[in-house]
Scaffold this active site. Sequence first.
Site, mmCIF file in Angstrom:
data_model
loop_
_atom_site.group_PDB
_atom_site.id
_atom_site.type_symbol
_atom_site.label_atom_id
_atom_site.label_comp_id
_atom_site.label_asym_id
_atom_site.label_seq_id
_atom_site.Cartn_x
_atom_site.Cartn_y
_atom_site.Cartn_z
ATOM 1 N N GLU A 209 0.782 -1.234 0.000
ATOM 2 C CA GLU A 209 0.000 0.000 0.000
ATOM 3 C C GLU A 209 0.820 1.295 0.000
ATOM 4 O O GLU A 209 0.702 2.124 0.911
ATOM 5 C CB GLU A 209 -0.991 -0.006 1.167
ATOM 6 C CG GLU A 209 -1.994 -1.130 1.026
ATOM 7 C CD GLU A 209 -3.098 -1.092 2.071
ATOM 8 O OE1 GLU A 209 -2.965 -0.376 3.080
ATOM 9 O OE2 GLU A 209 -4.105 -1.793 1.870
ATOM 10 N N GLU A 329 -5.702 -7.571 -1.604
ATOM 11 C CA GLU A 329 -6.506 -7.366 -0.398
ATOM 12 C C GLU A 329 -7.881 -6.846 -0.788
ATOM 13 O O GLU A 329 -8.002 -5.921 -1.590
ATOM 14 C CB GLU A 329 -5.864 -6.343 0.551
ATOM 15 C CG GLU A 329 -4.612 -6.797 1.249
ATOM 16 C CD GLU A 329 -4.130 -5.760 2.262
ATOM 17 O OE1 GLU A 329 -4.950 -4.900 2.682
ATOM 18 O OE2 GLU A 329 -2.945 -5.803 2.632
#
Length: 607
Positions: A209, A329
């Site tokens: 991320e 995710e």
Amino acid sequence: MPHPPVRRFRRALLALLTAATAALIPLASVPAQAAAPVRQSPAAAAAPGSGYWHTSGRQILDAQNQPVRMAGVNWFGFETANYVTHGLWSRDYKSMMDQMKSLGYNTIRLPYSDDIFKNTTPNGITYANGLNTDLQGLTSLQVMDKIVGYAGSIGLKIVLDRHRPDSSAQSALWYTSAVPESTWINDLKALATRYLGNTAVVGIDLHNEPHDPACWGCGDQATDWRLAAERGGDAVLSVNPNLLIFVEGVQTVNGQSDWWGGNLSGVATAPVRLSVANRLVYSAHDYATSVAQQPWFSDPSFPANMPAVWDKYWGYLFKQNIAPVWVGEFGTTLQSGVDQKWLSALVDYLRPTSTYGADSFNWTFWSWNPDSGDTGGILKDDWQTVDTVKDGYLAGIKAPGFAGGGTGGGGGDTKAPSTPTGLKVTGTTASSVSLSWTASTDDTGVAGYDVYRGAAKAGSSTGTSFTDTGLTAGARYDYTVRARDAAGNTSPASASVSATTAGSGGGDSGCTAAYKVSSDWGSGFNADVTVSNTGSAPTKGWQVTWTWSGAQTVTGMWNATYTQTGKTVTASNADHNGVIAPGASASFGFGAAPGGAGTPSLTCRTS
């Protein structure tokens, strides 16, 4: 994904940053590659996954050029201050992975931080009652070796995920002042070298991320994630050229923002260029309102608007046959109707396996763990029970498993024996339970049976009977049995039976409780509590009480129930961990806010 309660704060901040969403990027602006998708034949579907993998257009292919679809779960913990996957305080790691496979998941995304290269000692592992016995005395990396090894033996694939620079918090960039880029590079190469030749590890997710100020294609060596991904990917490929390189997006491109790591729109004009061809997989993250509000959730056309949103940020890469896309995710608590509609729409978008086979998006759900603060997991808080509603949403996009039996990664027998039936208790003493069951069948023959006492493996038998010894008098035990063939394929668990050993047990019981903060980020923290039986008889239940010195409030608890009155918290055992044998222990954990609480004085009592 950072440690769960952090996500709630950061997603709320992200929602403010993404309040304005502009028009979609025209899909025609990106040239499609010429390679056509490989259609998977019924014969090829029998045993996918052999050897190392590579890419062709939008598909991932195995060593035999069969398309494969990764359909798995995130099992986090190595990136936290436990330095090991979570849940091993309750279960044996092999039992956990067997359950993943039995549910139809074929891949594990395994987050870690660079701290594990510092010879860290894992904490949060129980060895009581035969759990995790082969992990005692190992470092975090050595435990990772065990998990990777067992994954290969049962046909699960591993993607290693560099989740954090250290165990304290997620970082926007791939480096920090304490963990420079050189450390990131060296540790990536160390992992790639460590698992060289082990095809259970199919690739590495370079950094989790990236977000503002990370940019894509801006040309700044300090912030351009696309350039850093090329440096990191080439470093991995320099020592292990067969691995797949998973590259996540960023947060903001050309003023348009998506989830952290979810914005891959910049690839349209600035693709990642690696030194080895056919190794690149792009990875997106996507979430629902239990993580943060986004403007598309309040669009009047929701959820019909969602495919266009996904097309804009990452789906176009797959649809235009540019590269494989792995949704590394996605998750939700499923508590709101919006979240339920979002997950249903996303599952449809990812393409049902029954219709498209492996010509589909790849994915790993966040998370297997129940202790993810704003999504929960496939498992419920007891680390045993499956959230069948959540798991059920994913049923249509699960995919065939991969052949096990070692590091070769494919071929041979892939059919599991039938489930054992007729499990019954044939006798008990004060310290033993005897069991028998009806034989299973298998196409190549049953090699043996593994008997489980609760989640722990009690032992094995080549026949259809077993006696479990060394037990506590007057205690109840639950048993299941699984059949196993010579290739390592294991059957689903049998129906459970219960037995109570003879005698009352005698003696008395007492307990102590040890408290440890696992992470503290200022606005909140997580802590783990270990309850130990100091008496000479099993506990029937336990209760731990403490009083905060500040204004802390528990925001969630796993493996225990709780009440809070003012500053005083009372935590009581869950159904599955109230009985603790003498000298053994049970654990629970919780999140609370704000941080900086220190360590309170704990009182423990048993019933």
